[in-house]
Motif scaffolding. Structure first.
Motif, PDB file in Angstrom:
ATOM      1  N   ASP A 113       0.812  -1.214   0.000  1.00  0.00           N
ATOM      2  CA  ASP A 113       0.000   0.000   0.000  1.00  0.00           C
ATOM      3  C   ASP A 113       0.848   1.267   0.000  1.00  0.00           C
ATOM      4  OD1 ASP A 113       1.022  -0.267   2.508  1.00  0.00           O
ATOM      5  OD2 ASP A 113      -0.892  -0.301   3.550  1.00  0.00           O
ATOM      6  N   ALA A 114       2.123   1.130  -0.337  1.00  0.00           N
ATOM      7  CA  ALA A 114       3.011   2.288  -0.398  1.00  0.00           C
ATOM      8  C   ALA A 114       4.056   2.052  -1.481  1.00  0.00           C
ATOM      9  CB  ALA A 114       3.695   2.504   0.947  1.00  0.00           C
ATOM     10  N   GLY A 115       4.599   3.141  -1.986  1.00  0.00           N
ATOM     11  CA  GLY A 115       5.663   3.038  -2.976  1.00  0.00           C
ATOM     12  C   GLY A 115       6.989   2.722  -2.328  1.00  0.00           C
ATOM     13  N   ALA A 116       8.015   2.622  -3.143  1.00  0.00           N
ATOM     14  CA  ALA A 116       9.360   2.346  -2.635  1.00  0.00           C
ATOM     15  C   ALA A 116       9.884   3.555  -1.876  1.00  0.00           C
ATOM     16  CB  ALA A 116      10.290   2.023  -3.796  1.00  0.00           C
ATOM     17  N   PRO A 117      10.466   3.334  -0.688  1.00  0.00           N
ATOM     18  CA  PRO A 117      11.046   4.450   0.068  1.00  0.00           C
ATOM     19  C   PRO A 117      12.160   5.129  -0.728  1.00  0.00           C
ATOM     20  CG  PRO A 117      10.842   2.500   1.449  1.00  0.00           C
ATOM     21  CD  PRO A 117      10.554   2.064   0.045  1.00  0.00           C
ATOM     22  N   LEU A 118      12.216   6.456  -0.623  1.00  0.00           N
ATOM     23  CA  LEU A 118      13.210   7.248  -1.335  1.00  0.00           C
ATOM     24  C   LEU A 118      13.952   8.169  -0.372  1.00  0.00           C
ATOM     25  CD1 LEU A 118      10.922   8.427  -4.281  1.00  0.00           C
ATOM     26  CD2 LEU A 118      12.733   6.703  -4.447  1.00  0.00           C
ATOM     27  N   THR A 119      15.213   8.428  -0.673  1.00  0.00           N
ATOM     28  CA  THR A 119      15.950   9.443   0.064  1.00  0.00           C
ATOM     29  C   THR A 119      15.673  10.796  -0.583  1.00  0.00           C
ATOM     30  OG1 THR A 119      17.928   9.312  -1.325  1.00  0.00           O
ATOM     31  CG2 THR A 119      17.807   7.784   0.571  1.00  0.00           C
TER      32      THR A 119
END
Length: 192
Positions: free
Chosen positions: A34-40
């Motif tokens: 339910d979420a996209g890939a974590p990004l810096t």
């Protein structure tokens, strides 16, 4: 857990085995959730900079999602992540002839169109990294979707930290990884 420099590392990444088995899971980690890939923060800038070059590698649905939501979004947890198509798959996902999810960003990288492979969080998976003020936590993220990867890893005897070696070096550096290998060797020797 053990401390390695400014990281707290879960013993599971040296205890557990893992090798992605795309023929079994079809790349479900890029599609389910339910979420996209974590990004810096830096990765959000990269996504904006390379979007025009990556766009030809993406599906129409992904392009529409990115152009409607942006190259990245703020998730419910307040962190940056990749946008989703229909609250499901990552907007940067593409599918091959066998309907296996692949990364459009990685395709562009492999074709030499960009110099950036993909978000480090994707490259590191099944490891999840959480940044704290003083330390960084390095944990194994167990997900039922990846049971075939655990089984394949066991049969090939490839521990998680070896499977994601390049990603760990990308994130923490070669010296850090060499120290991790030494810790893993000592750990396994003590268990023998």
């Amino acid at each position: 857990m053990f401390q390695l420099g400014k990281t707290l590392v879960s013993e599971e990444i040296i205890e557990k085995d893992f090798v992605c088995n795309l023929s079994a899971c079809k790349g479900a980690c890029c599609v389910d959730g339910d979420a996209g890939a974590p990004l810096t923060e830096k990765e959000t800038e990269i996504l904006v900079d390379i979007y025009a070059r990556v766009k030809p590698f993406l599906r129409e649905e992904g392009i529409e999602a990115i152009e409607a939501q942006g190259a990245f979004v703020k998730g419910e947890d307040g962190e940056w992540e990749t946008p989703l198509v229909g609250n499901s798959e990552c907007a940067y996902v593409i599918f091959n002839e066998q309907n296996i999810a692949k990364c459009g960003l990685e395709q562009a990288f492999e074709k030499g169109v960009t110099k950036w492979k993909k978000p480090v969080s994707c490259h590191l998976y099944p490891i999840r990294v959480t940044e704290y003020t003083e330390l960084t936590a390095v944990n194994y993220h167990k997900w039922q979707l990846c049971d075939p990867a655990c089984q394949l890893g066991e049969s090939l005897q490839v521990p998680i930290y070896r499977f994601v070696k390049d990603a760990l070096i990308r994130k923490f550096g070669k010296k850090w990884y060499t120290e991790l290998e030494d810790i893993a060797e000592e750990y396994h020797s003590s268990k023998a």
